[in-house]
Every structure is written in C-alpha cells, then in structure tokens.
Design a protein around this motif. Structure first.
Motif, mmCIF file in Angstrom:
data_model
loop_
_atom_site.group_PDB
_atom_site.id
_atom_site.type_symbol
_atom_site.label_atom_id
_atom_site.label_comp_id
_atom_site.label_asym_id
_atom_site.label_seq_id
_atom_site.Cartn_x
_atom_site.Cartn_y
_atom_site.Cartn_z
ATOM 1 N N LEU A 292 17.582 42.294 9.015
ATOM 2 C CA LEU A 292 17.478 40.918 8.535
ATOM 3 C C LEU A 292 17.572 39.882 9.659
ATOM 4 C CD1 LEU A 292 19.773 41.294 5.396
ATOM 5 C CD2 LEU A 292 17.279 41.504 5.510
ATOM 6 N N LEU A 293 18.618 39.958 10.479
ATOM 7 C CA LEU A 293 18.815 38.943 11.510
ATOM 8 C C LEU A 293 17.778 39.054 12.628
ATOM 9 C CD1 LEU A 293 20.426 36.620 12.679
ATOM 10 C CD2 LEU A 293 21.994 38.290 13.705
ATOM 11 N N GLY A 294 17.486 40.263 13.083
ATOM 12 C CA GLY A 294 16.521 40.448 14.172
ATOM 13 C C GLY A 294 15.182 39.785 13.876
ATOM 14 N N PRO A 295 14.533 40.126 12.758
ATOM 15 C CA PRO A 295 13.268 39.471 12.420
ATOM 16 C C PRO A 295 13.413 37.969 12.184
ATOM 17 C CG PRO A 295 13.494 41.528 11.210
ATOM 18 C CD PRO A 295 14.813 41.274 11.871
ATOM 19 N N ALA A 296 14.549 37.547 11.638
ATOM 20 C CA ALA A 296 14.749 36.117 11.370
ATOM 21 C C ALA A 296 14.769 35.315 12.670
ATOM 22 C CB ALA A 296 16.052 35.898 10.603
ATOM 23 N N LEU A 297 15.335 35.880 13.723
ATOM 24 C CA LEU A 297 15.390 35.170 14.997
ATOM 25 C C LEU A 297 13.997 34.900 15.544
ATOM 26 C CD1 LEU A 297 18.388 36.996 16.730
ATOM 27 C CD2 LEU A 297 18.360 34.709 15.712
ATOM 28 N N GLY A 298 13.033 35.734 15.172
ATOM 29 C CA GLY A 298 11.656 35.511 15.602
ATOM 30 C C GLY A 298 11.025 34.296 14.957
ATOM 31 N N ASP A 299 11.571 33.852 13.821
ATOM 32 C CA ASP A 299 11.051 32.679 13.110
ATOM 33 C C ASP A 299 11.947 31.457 13.291
ATOM 34 O OD1 ASP A 299 8.922 34.167 12.053
ATOM 35 O OD2 ASP A 299 10.135 34.877 10.370
ATOM 36 N N LEU A 300 12.872 31.528 14.242
ATOM 37 C CA LEU A 300 13.820 30.441 14.445
ATOM 38 C C LEU A 300 13.128 29.183 14.961
ATOM 39 C CD1 LEU A 300 16.786 29.452 14.592
ATOM 40 C CD2 LEU A 300 16.883 30.434 16.893
ATOM 41 N N GLN A 303 14.859 23.072 13.738
ATOM 42 C CA GLN A 303 15.409 22.570 12.475
ATOM 43 C C GLN A 303 16.351 23.595 11.845
ATOM 44 O OE1 GLN A 303 12.152 22.584 13.261
ATOM 45 N NE2 GLN A 303 11.134 20.689 12.616
ATOM 46 N N ILE A 304 15.950 24.851 11.869
ATOM 47 C CA ILE A 304 16.811 25.909 11.318
ATOM 48 C C ILE A 304 18.090 26.024 12.133
ATOM 49 C CG2 ILE A 304 17.004 28.401 10.952
ATOM 50 C CD1 ILE A 304 14.024 28.416 10.257
ATOM 51 N N GLY A 305 17.962 25.982 13.448
ATOM 52 C CA GLY A 305 19.144 26.052 14.303
ATOM 53 C C GLY A 305 20.089 24.891 14.063
ATOM 54 N N GLN A 364 10.753 32.161 2.446
ATOM 55 C CA GLN A 364 10.968 32.628 3.807
ATOM 56 C C GLN A 364 11.846 31.670 4.602
ATOM 57 O OE1 GLN A 364 10.273 35.522 4.845
ATOM 58 N NE2 GLN A 364 10.767 35.330 7.016
ATOM 59 N N LEU A 365 11.653 30.367 4.422
ATOM 60 C CA LEU A 365 12.473 29.381 5.130
ATOM 61 C C LEU A 365 13.932 29.483 4.691
ATOM 62 C CD1 LEU A 365 12.827 26.962 6.977
ATOM 63 C CD2 LEU A 365 12.061 25.484 5.099
ATOM 64 N N ILE A 366 14.159 29.676 3.404
ATOM 65 C CA ILE A 366 15.521 29.833 2.888
ATOM 66 C C ILE A 366 16.176 31.071 3.494
ATOM 67 C CG2 ILE A 366 16.891 30.308 0.810
ATOM 68 C CD1 ILE A 366 14.858 28.646 -0.757
ATOM 69 N N LEU A 367 15.440 32.178 3.514
ATOM 70 C CA LEU A 367 16.001 33.434 4.019
ATOM 71 C C LEU A 367 16.313 33.348 5.502
ATOM 72 C CD1 LEU A 367 13.684 36.007 2.189
ATOM 73 C CD2 LEU A 367 16.028 35.390 1.616
ATOM 74 N N VAL A 368 15.373 32.848 6.284
ATOM 75 C CA VAL A 368 15.588 32.760 7.728
ATOM 76 C C VAL A 368 16.781 31.862 8.035
ATOM 77 C CG1 VAL A 368 14.613 31.943 9.908
ATOM 78 C CG2 VAL A 368 13.193 33.262 8.325
ATOM 79 N N THR A 369 16.859 30.721 7.349
ATOM 80 C CA THR A 369 17.979 29.799 7.574
ATOM 81 C C THR A 369 19.309 30.447 7.214
ATOM 82 O OG1 THR A 369 16.519 27.929 7.055
ATOM 83 C CG2 THR A 369 18.886 27.512 7.051
ATOM 84 N N PHE A 371 20.048 33.724 7.077
ATOM 85 C CA PHE A 371 20.382 34.825 7.986
ATOM 86 C C PHE A 371 20.800 34.315 9.362
ATOM 87 C CE2 PHE A 371 17.185 37.468 5.367
ATOM 88 C CZ PHE A 371 18.174 37.798 4.459
ATOM 89 N N VAL A 372 20.125 33.279 9.868
ATOM 90 C CA VAL A 372 20.495 32.719 11.167
ATOM 91 C C VAL A 372 21.897 32.104 11.098
ATOM 92 C CG1 VAL A 372 19.978 30.861 12.811
ATOM 93 C CG2 VAL A 372 18.150 32.351 11.992
ATOM 94 N N THR A 373 22.199 31.415 9.999
ATOM 95 C CA THR A 373 23.523 30.802 9.841
ATOM 96 C C THR A 373 24.615 31.855 9.795
ATOM 97 O OG1 THR A 373 22.534 28.951 8.622
ATOM 98 C CG2 THR A 373 24.909 29.231 8.438
ATOM 99 N N VAL A 374 24.392 32.919 9.026
ATOM 100 C CA VAL A 374 25.380 34.000 8.971
ATOM 101 C C VAL A 374 25.533 34.650 10.342
ATOM 102 C CG1 VAL A 374 25.914 36.264 7.977
ATOM 103 C CG2 VAL A 374 25.011 34.449 6.519
#
Length: 420
Positions: A292-300, A303-305, A364-369, A371-374
């Motif tokens: 989950l986190l690895g792929p999410a970092l690719g879409d960082l 704004q998400i950060g 996808q935006l909800i999920l990436v945000t 996972f990055v936050t966690v």
C-alpha cells in the motif's frame, strides 16, 4: 504466495531477535515492520505482488481491526476508569468531532478535487489514533497515570466510535455520486449498524456464557479460556457480516458485552487475544509498507504531503487544545497530548473499505492521501515517542504541582499496551 509467507516469517523472526534491544529507542515495531515492507515491496525487492495479495490484504486488515476492537471494548470498565475519565471523555467527546471537522476543512482547502462527502470520508479515515505507534508514551512509568492512560483509552475507543461515522459518510458519498440511491443509503447504514449491534450482542453473550457458566463449573481448561475472546471476536464479525451488518461494529459491541457480562470472572483471559492482535498488527504493517505505502509514494504530490502534515499537526493538535480548556493542563501537556495522536491500523482498514466500494470518483486520491499520512505517522510518531516522553517527563519533574492534571496520583488501570 509461499515466498510471501517466507518473507513475512523472516521479518517476524528478525524483529523477535532484536525486540528487547530496541526497546526504549527511537526505533519502534511499526517502523521496523513498515520499513521492512517497503524493502520487500514491488518498488524494491519485489517479493510482494499487489494484485495477488489484494484480497489477502483486506482480510488481514479486517482480522486485525476485529481483534483489536473486541479486545479494547472488553476492557471498558467505567468504575475503574472513573478517576481519570474526564480527560479521555474530552478527547473523545470534543476532540474527536473537532478533529473530523478540521480534517474535512483541510481536505476541502488543500485537496480541491475532492467533493465534500469524499473530504468527510477522508477526515474520518484519519481520525482514529493508534497507541501502538508511540508505545513509549503509554508505557513510561515516568509519566503521570492520567496523561498516558488518557491517550491509551482514547486510542482504544475512538476507532470503535468512528466505525458508524465512517459507514454514514461512505453511504452519503456514494449517494451523492449516484452510485446508490438516498433511500438505499439510509437503509444500508441502518442495516450495518443495527445488525452489527445485534450480531455483536449475541456473540458477546455467548462468549461470556462460556467463561461465566462453563468456566465457573470448571468445565473449561485454563488454556482454552484464553481462546474464548478470540473466538468471540470471530463470531461477532462473521455473524454480523452474514446478516449484512458491520463486522467492526459487532466486534466492538461484542467486546463491550463480553466484558460487561463476565465482570472479570474467569480471571485474565486477555493474554491470547492481545498477542494475536500484536502479531496481526505486525503483519499488517509489513504488508502496508509492501503493498500500500510503496505504490502510494509513487503518486505523492505536494498537496497530499501538505495534507498529511496538517493531519498530524494542526488538524489533531488544535481540537485537542480546545478539548482541554478548563482542565488546568499547561501548554506542554496540551502539546504532548495533541502530538501523540498517531494514525495506524484503523485508518488502513477504513481506506481499504473505500477501495472495496469502487464508487467514489476520487477514490485513488483518498487512498494515497490516507496511506501517505499513516506512513508519515508511523515514522514521525515512532521516532519522537521516546525522546519527547523523556523531555516531557523531565519538565514534569521540576514543574508539576500536587493536584494538577500533570501530577496524576491515580491508581494504575490496565489497558492495551500498558505495562503490567
């Protein structure tokens, strides 16, 4: 799949070998497991296939939250907690709703693509806290009982409180986007909550009956008494899901009913369910990092950060500060309580439930945000837990006065992650 099991086993064995050595250091168990997941994930050693493990990830996360919810709810004892119930009640009754509101406002302002129901879903996903990510805080004997146990009780109960809120929010979001009708949304929520409560109550009573009646007549072997809460959690989840209810609401209600009916009869039956929860949480964080986190970092994006940083700071700390008005807590204590609201297993599970719905436009935006936050929380709260606990304890040693919130002379009440 076999090599993925081998990988998980090696990670668990490796951590077991150093578990006592890293105790009290900035390196926490969730950091080790998440980092290990990133290393073995698709973007590094590629030992995990996200597509192949999709359903497995969901089942693992659901099992983890189910066990944790049942275990936490089974320890609710208002009589034992009443000496310091005021602070966690403020954190849950005032701080939690304001945290959701602040998270919603921040999502609308920073993540402009989200519709308002989607922003609300994201805010609720990231509202629950996880004491395991800052274990040094809730286990340090140098901190006042009221301060550390307030954070622990808050973390133990807010995920259960957020479950019905999440169900309502996701139903509203799906209705707004036309995925389901408004009438169906209301019916769905009513069924999830109602049948969840029913399934949990039945499972809690059944599990308590085994301990109280069969155990009281000495029909149950001591070893099997430890199995009862685990079986009760599984029964609650499975029964509720089988009748279209929420398994998570059932797990929380089932644990509360189990703890209330048995009233400590049968002795301590929490050992196995706590260890089961710990192992499941460990595996969850490994898989979280890998899949989950690895792929999410690719879409960082920036704004998400930015939202992740806001979620862990202003979105959490300002509501906590408001909730503590009138308690006499001084600024360092308010800041300490506000900072240690780490996001963990419950947020991961809620995000996976969004993935399961397949109806939100900006899923996808909800999920990436989320996972990055966690992921940020795992490392930020883990690294700072020991250092800030020491610094805060040193401040207390010179400043705390008898009768202040910070002095805390209450009797220790056992709770999740508390030292014996």
């Amino acid at each position: 799949m076999h090599w993925q099991l081998v990988t998980l086993a090696v990670v668990l064995l490796g951590f077991a070998a150093i578990s006592r050595r890293i105790d009290g250091t900035p390196i926490t168990a969730p950091i080790v497991f998440t980092a290990a997941g990133l290393v073995v994930g698709a973007d590094a050693l590629d030992l995990f296939d996200p597509e192949a493990t999709g359903e497995s990830v969901k089942l693992l996360a659901e099992a983890t939250l189910t066990v944790v919810l049942f275990a936490d709810a089974s320890r609710i004892d208002l009589h034992a907690l009443r000496s310091f119930l005021g602070v966690p009640a403020r954190l849950l009754g005032i701080g939690l709703p304001l945290t959701i509101l602040a998270g919603f406002v921040a999502a609308v302002a920073v993540l402009g693509d989200l519709a308002w129901p989607e922003a609300l879903v994201l805010a609720i996903i990231l509202a629950p806290t996880d004491a395991a990510l800052g274990q040094a805080v809730v286990t340090s004997p140098r901190l006042p009982v009221r301060v550390r146990q307030s954070l622990n009780v808050e973390a133990g109960l807010n995920d259960g409180i957020c479950v019905p809120l999440f169900l309502v929010a996701i139903a509203v979001a799906l209705a707004e986007e036309g995925a389901i009708g408004n009438g169906h949304a209301a019916q769905l929520v009513a069924e999830k909550i109602g049948y969840g409560v029913l399934g949990g109550a039945v499972a809690g009573i059944a599990a308590a009956a085994v301990v109280v009646y069969a155990g009281g007549k000495r029909f149950v072997d001591e070893t099997w008494l430890q199995v009862v809460p685990v079986a009760g959690a599984l029964l609650a989840f499975g029964l509720a899901e089988g009748i279209r209810g929420s398994g998570f609401i059932a797990a929380f209600v089932g644990g509360a009913v189990f703890g209330g009916v048995r009233r400590h009869r049968g002795g301590d039956v929490s050992h196995l369910i706590e260890q089961t929860g710990a192992v499941l949480a460990a595996v969850t964080f490994v898989v979280f990092g890998a899949v989950l986190l690895g792929p999410a970092l690719g879409d960082l994006t920036w704004q998400i950060g930015l939202y992740a940083v806001l979620s862990l700071t202003i979105v959490r700390m300002l509501p906590v500060a408001i909730s503590m008005l009138g308690t006499g807590a001084r600024p360092p204590t308010v800041a300490f309580l506000g900072w240690f609201g780490p996001r963990g297993a419950a947020s991961i599970v809620f995000a996976l439930l969004v993935l399961e719905e397949h109806g939100l436009e900006h899923e996808q935006l909800i999920l990436v945000t989320a996972f990055v936050t966690v992921g940020l929380s795992v490392f930020a709260h883990g690294v700072t837990a020991a250092a800030l606990t020491t610094r805060y304890a040193d401040w207390l040693a010179t400043r705390a006065a008898e009768g202040d919130l910070e002095s805390g002379g209450e009797t220790e009440v056992r709770w999740r992650l508390q030292s014996e």
